[in-house]
Design an enzyme around this catalytic site. Sequence first.
Site, short mmCIF file in Angstrom:
data_model
loop_
_atom_site.label_atom_id
_atom_site.label_comp_id
_atom_site.label_asym_id
_atom_site.label_seq_id
_atom_site.Cartn_x
_atom_site.Cartn_y
_atom_site.Cartn_z
N ASN A 149 0.90 -1.55 0.25
CA ASN A 149 0.56 -0.16 -0.18
C ASN A 149 1.05 0.89 0.26
OD1 ASN A 149 0.44 -0.81 2.39
ND2 ASN A 149 -1.09 0.52 3.20
N GLU B 168 -3.19 -4.20 -3.15
CA GLU B 168 -4.04 -5.82 -3.90
C GLU B 168 -3.83 -4.39 -5.19
OE1 GLU B 168 -5.25 -4.97 -1.37
OE2 GLU B 168 -6.14 -6.43 -0.08
N CYS C 216 -10.79 -3.51 -4.18
CA CYS C 216 -9.92 -4.39 -4.86
C CYS C 216 -10.29 -6.00 -5.36
CB CYS C 216 -8.50 -4.25 -3.75
SG CYS C 216 -7.32 -3.21 -3.15
N1 THU Z 1 -5.25 -1.39 2.80
C1 THU Z 1 -5.02 -2.67 1.77
O1 THU Z 1 -3.79 -1.71 1.47
N2 THU Z 1 -5.86 -3.55 1.61
C2 THU Z 1 -6.65 -3.76 1.93
O2 THU Z 1 -7.00 -5.17 1.86
C3 THU Z 1 -6.95 -2.97 3.01
C4 THU Z 1 -6.34 -2.05 3.62
C5 THU Z 1 -4.12 -0.40 2.98
C6 THU Z 1 -4.86 1.23 2.87
C7 THU Z 1 -4.54 2.00 4.11
O3 THU Z 1 -3.02 1.89 3.56
C8 THU Z 1 -4.40 0.73 5.44
O4 THU Z 1 -4.77 -0.59 4.78
C9 THU Z 1 -5.09 1.14 6.53
O5 THU Z 1 -6.46 1.30 5.85
#
Ligand code: THU
Length: 139
Positions: A44, A57, A94
């Site tokens: 992320n 994702e 996602c």
């Molecule tokens: N996040 C992801 O990267 N994937 C997920 O499936 C859930 C949430 C990230 C987004 C944000 O940077 C952090 O987790 C908190 O929500």
Amino acid sequence: MTVSREKLLKQAREAAAHAYAPYSQFAVGAALAFEDGAVVTGANVENASYGLSLCAEALALSKAMNEGRRGGLLAVAVVGLAAGQGAVTPCGRCRQMLSEMAQLGGTDPVVWSGGGDEAIEVRLSALLPMAFGPDNLKD
Ligand code: THU
């Protein structure tokens, strides 16, 4: 092509090390396994304008699309590094993005979610039933 759950979860965990998550402190890694044996990872990327943050994702999926992949998605692993958290399943956006790749290749990828001691295994079609997709835009 058989994909190892432990190996893909490990690749997702390693990918999470590249997260840029200074605001949530919630580093997430994703690893996508394809029919040809390739694995594409992402983590992320947050932004000072919080709402612009991109999920692991979404990053992995976009990288795969930009490598020219249009299908062949067999498995998805998602791992959150935050202590005390349960398994991280893909957010709604996602799920839709992953579904595009799945539908292009006619696969129903298994999704492995790790984090903490918990691990979940579920098909993408169960996470996003009756998904809208490319076929809906055909004449
Ligand atoms: N996040 C992801 O990267 N994937 C997920 O499936 C859930 C949430 C990230 C987004 C944000 O940077 C952090 O987790 C908190 O929500």
